[in-house]
Design a protein around this motif. Structure first.
Motif, PDB file in Angstrom:
ATOM      1  N   ASP A   1      19.613 -23.824  -9.730  1.00 55.55           N
ATOM      2  CA  ASP A   1      19.673 -23.671  -8.284  1.00 55.55           C
ATOM      3  C   ASP A   1      18.475 -24.409  -7.674  1.00 55.55           C
ATOM      4  O   ASP A   1      17.367 -24.360  -8.222  1.00 55.55           O
ATOM      5  N   PRO A   2      18.657 -25.099  -6.553  1.00 57.92           N
ATOM      6  CA  PRO A   2      17.545 -25.838  -5.937  1.00 57.92           C
ATOM      7  C   PRO A   2      16.353 -24.962  -5.582  1.00 57.92           C
ATOM      8  O   PRO A   2      15.225 -25.467  -5.462  1.00 57.92           O
ATOM      9  N   GLN A   3      16.581 -23.664  -5.411  1.00 54.37           N
ATOM     10  CA  GLN A   3      15.500 -22.754  -5.036  1.00 54.37           C
ATOM     11  C   GLN A   3      14.645 -22.313  -6.228  1.00 54.37           C
ATOM     12  O   GLN A   3      13.591 -21.696  -6.037  1.00 54.37           O
ATOM     13  N   VAL A   4      15.091 -22.604  -7.443  1.00 58.97           N
ATOM     14  CA  VAL A   4      14.341 -22.185  -8.632  1.00 58.97           C
ATOM     15  C   VAL A   4      13.229 -23.197  -8.913  1.00 58.97           C
ATOM     16  O   VAL A   4      13.508 -24.376  -9.165  1.00 58.97           O
ATOM     17  N   PRO A   5      11.961 -22.778  -8.877  1.00 56.10           N
ATOM     18  CA  PRO A   5      10.856 -23.708  -9.160  1.00 56.10           C
ATOM     19  C   PRO A   5      10.914 -24.244 -10.583  1.00 56.10           C
ATOM     20  O   PRO A   5      11.278 -23.521 -11.525  1.00 56.10           O
ATOM     21  N   LEU A   6      10.550 -25.509 -10.741  1.00 55.14           N
ATOM     22  CA  LEU A   6      10.500 -26.167 -12.043  1.00 55.14           C
ATOM     23  C   LEU A   6       9.170 -26.903 -12.142  1.00 55.14           C
ATOM     24  O   LEU A   6       8.794 -27.653 -11.234  1.00 55.14           O
ATOM     25  N   LEU A   7       8.440 -26.686 -13.236  1.00 57.12           N
ATOM     26  CA  LEU A   7       7.154 -27.350 -13.410  1.00 57.12           C
ATOM     27  C   LEU A   7       6.898 -27.643 -14.876  1.00 57.12           C
ATOM     28  O   LEU A   7       7.555 -27.078 -15.757  1.00 57.12           O
ATOM     29  N   ASP A   8       5.958 -28.538 -15.136  1.00 54.55           N
ATOM     30  CA  ASP A   8       5.522 -28.848 -16.491  1.00 54.55           C
ATOM     31  C   ASP A   8       4.320 -27.977 -16.837  1.00 54.55           C
ATOM     32  O   ASP A   8       3.558 -27.564 -15.957  1.00 54.55           O
ATOM     33  N   CYS A   9       4.141 -27.707 -18.129  1.00 49.64           N
ATOM     34  CA  CYS A   9       2.990 -26.897 -18.538  1.00 49.64           C
ATOM     35  C   CYS A   9       2.617 -27.206 -19.974  1.00 49.64           C
ATOM     36  O   CYS A   9       3.360 -27.869 -20.704  1.00 49.64           O
ATOM     37  N   ASP A  10       1.445 -26.715 -20.356  1.00 51.43           N
ATOM     38  CA  ASP A  10       1.002 -26.740 -21.743  1.00 51.43           C
ATOM     39  C   ASP A  10       0.678 -25.292 -22.093  1.00 51.43           C
ATOM     40  O   ASP A  10      -0.325 -24.744 -21.623  1.00 51.43           O
ATOM     41  N   ALA A  11       1.545 -24.652 -22.866  1.00 49.81           N
ATOM     42  CA  ALA A  11       1.391 -23.224 -23.157  1.00 49.81           C
ATOM     43  C   ALA A  11       0.100 -22.910 -23.896  1.00 49.81           C
ATOM     44  O   ALA A  11      -0.343 -21.755 -23.903  1.00 49.81           O
ATOM     45  N   ARG A  12      -0.537 -23.909 -24.493  1.00 50.61           N
ATOM     46  CA  ARG A  12      -1.802 -23.676 -25.206  1.00 50.61           C
ATOM     47  C   ARG A  12      -2.972 -23.510 -24.248  1.00 50.61           C
ATOM     48  O   ARG A  12      -4.018 -22.991 -24.616  1.00 50.61           O
ATOM     49  N   SER A  13      -2.803 -23.981 -23.020  1.00 51.82           N
ATOM     50  CA  SER A  13      -3.879 -24.001 -22.034  1.00 51.82           C
ATOM     51  C   SER A  13      -3.838 -22.756 -21.152  1.00 51.82           C
ATOM     52  O   SER A  13      -2.810 -22.469 -20.531  1.00 51.82           O
ATOM     53  N   ARG A  14      -4.958 -22.046 -21.074  1.00 54.75           N
ATOM     54  CA  ARG A  14      -5.022 -20.878 -20.192  1.00 54.75           C
ATOM     55  C   ARG A  14      -4.797 -21.285 -18.739  1.00 54.75           C
ATOM     56  O   ARG A  14      -4.065 -20.616 -18.008  1.00 54.75           O
ATOM     57  N   GLU A  15      -5.419 -22.359 -18.299  1.00 52.81           N
ATOM     58  CA  GLU A  15      -5.276 -22.787 -16.907  1.00 52.81           C
ATOM     59  C   GLU A  15      -3.837 -23.171 -16.593  1.00 52.81           C
ATOM     60  O   GLU A  15      -3.315 -22.854 -15.524  1.00 52.81           O
ATOM     61  N   SER A  16      -3.206 -23.894 -17.506  1.00 55.74           N
ATOM     62  CA  SER A  16      -1.823 -24.309 -17.288  1.00 55.74           C
ATOM     63  C   SER A  16      -0.890 -23.100 -17.276  1.00 55.74           C
ATOM     64  O   SER A  16      -0.010 -22.984 -16.411  1.00 55.74           O
ATOM     65  N   SER A  17      -1.073 -22.173 -18.202  1.00 55.57           N
ATOM     66  CA  SER A  17      -0.237 -20.974 -18.249  1.00 55.57           C
ATOM     67  C   SER A  17      -0.467 -20.100 -17.023  1.00 55.57           C
ATOM     68  O   SER A  17       0.472 -19.489 -16.490  1.00 55.57           O
ATOM     69  N   LYS A  18      -1.713 -20.048 -16.564  1.00 54.50           N
ATOM     70  CA  LYS A  18      -2.020 -19.281 -15.359  1.00 54.50           C
ATOM     71  C   LYS A  18      -1.302 -19.863 -14.150  1.00 54.50           C
ATOM     72  O   LYS A  18      -0.790 -19.123 -13.296  1.00 54.50           O
ATOM     73  N   GLN A  19      -1.237 -21.187 -14.067  1.00 50.36           N
ATOM     74  CA  GLN A  19      -0.536 -21.832 -12.960  1.00 50.36           C
ATOM     75  C   GLN A  19       0.955 -21.503 -12.980  1.00 50.36           C
ATOM     76  O   GLN A  19       1.588 -21.350 -11.930  1.00 50.36           O
ATOM     77  N   VAL A  20       1.521 -21.389 -14.166  1.00 50.96           N
ATOM     78  CA  VAL A  20       2.922 -20.983 -14.292  1.00 50.96           C
ATOM     79  C   VAL A  20       3.123 -19.596 -13.687  1.00 50.96           C
ATOM     80  O   VAL A  20       4.070 -19.357 -12.918  1.00 50.96           O
TER      81      VAL A  20
END
Length: 208
Positions: free
Chosen positions: A162-181
């Motif tokens: 659905d266009p309303q569902v956010p989609l992003l890239d991440c690195d699950a190993r990174s605390r900062e990246s996972s926090k942004q998710v």
């Protein structure tokens, strides 16, 4: 996927009034345990068992060579948002034989992260279908396994998002990246339920 995470954790604060539940779901070996481990403020509870040669006849490991352990129940972590609110993070097992556990994990869930390996994007269909059936708000995060990046429009089309569902890239190993998710998920939940009758959800800034 190896985790590059320190075991040094912040001590837990006093008990909170509100426990907010988030679930991380996705296919086998997409990095759910790694994400919970990277972002939790406590040493996470993992129900991992060593993978054996016998398991190769049950679980498809053709695309995840090098994986030595797998979750057989769930992962659990915790993040303190403020003095009154705590986020409880659950990682669901990815193998089809453990999918029967998902309904219980979804019970009382505020929202979910669907973690995707774009090399095996079809493995994400089941998680999205179940969340949509439950009416659970979710976002999609493409975990970085070092391969070619895919345009978001192609991923959206492949997953029929659905266009309303956010989609992003991440690195699950990174605390900062996972926090942004997680910040993206909380903001999505706030936007979805915006209004005078909206449930209380901590501000995304409180993750920082």
């Amino acid at each position: 996927m190896d985790s590059a995470i320190s075991d040094v954790r912040t001590p837990l604060g006093a008990t909170a009034d509100n426990g907010l539940k988030i679930v991380v779901v996705g296919g086998f070996g997409v990095g759910k345990t790694t994400m919970v481990r990277s972002v939790s403020e406590i040493r996470p509870l993992n129900t991992e068992e060593t993978m054996t040669r016998a398991g190769e006849t049950v679980d498809d490991i053709s695309e995840i060579r090098g994986k030595t352990a797998t979750t057989v129940a769930f992962d659990f972590g915790r993040i303190t948002l403020d003095a009154r609110n705590v986020l409880y993070l659950f990682g669901a097992p990815g193998q089809e034989r453990f999918w029967f556990l998902w309904d219980r994990l979804f019970s009382g869930t505020l929202g979910a992260v669907v973690l995707v390996d774009t090399r095996r994007i079809d493995d994400s269909w089941y998680a999205i279908d179940r969340l949509e059936r439950h009416g659970t708000p979710f976002i999609v995060a493409c975990n970085d396994f070092g391969g070619a990046r895919h345009a978001h429009r192609d991923v959206r089309e492949a997953l029929d998002l659905d266009p309303q569902v956010p989609l992003l890239d991440c690195d699950a190993r990174s605390r900062e990246s996972s926090k942004q998710v997680l910040i993206t998920l909380v903001q999505h939940i706030k936007n979805r339920y915006a209004g005078p009758t909206a449930p209380a959800v901590a501000s995304p800034r409180e993750f920082v």
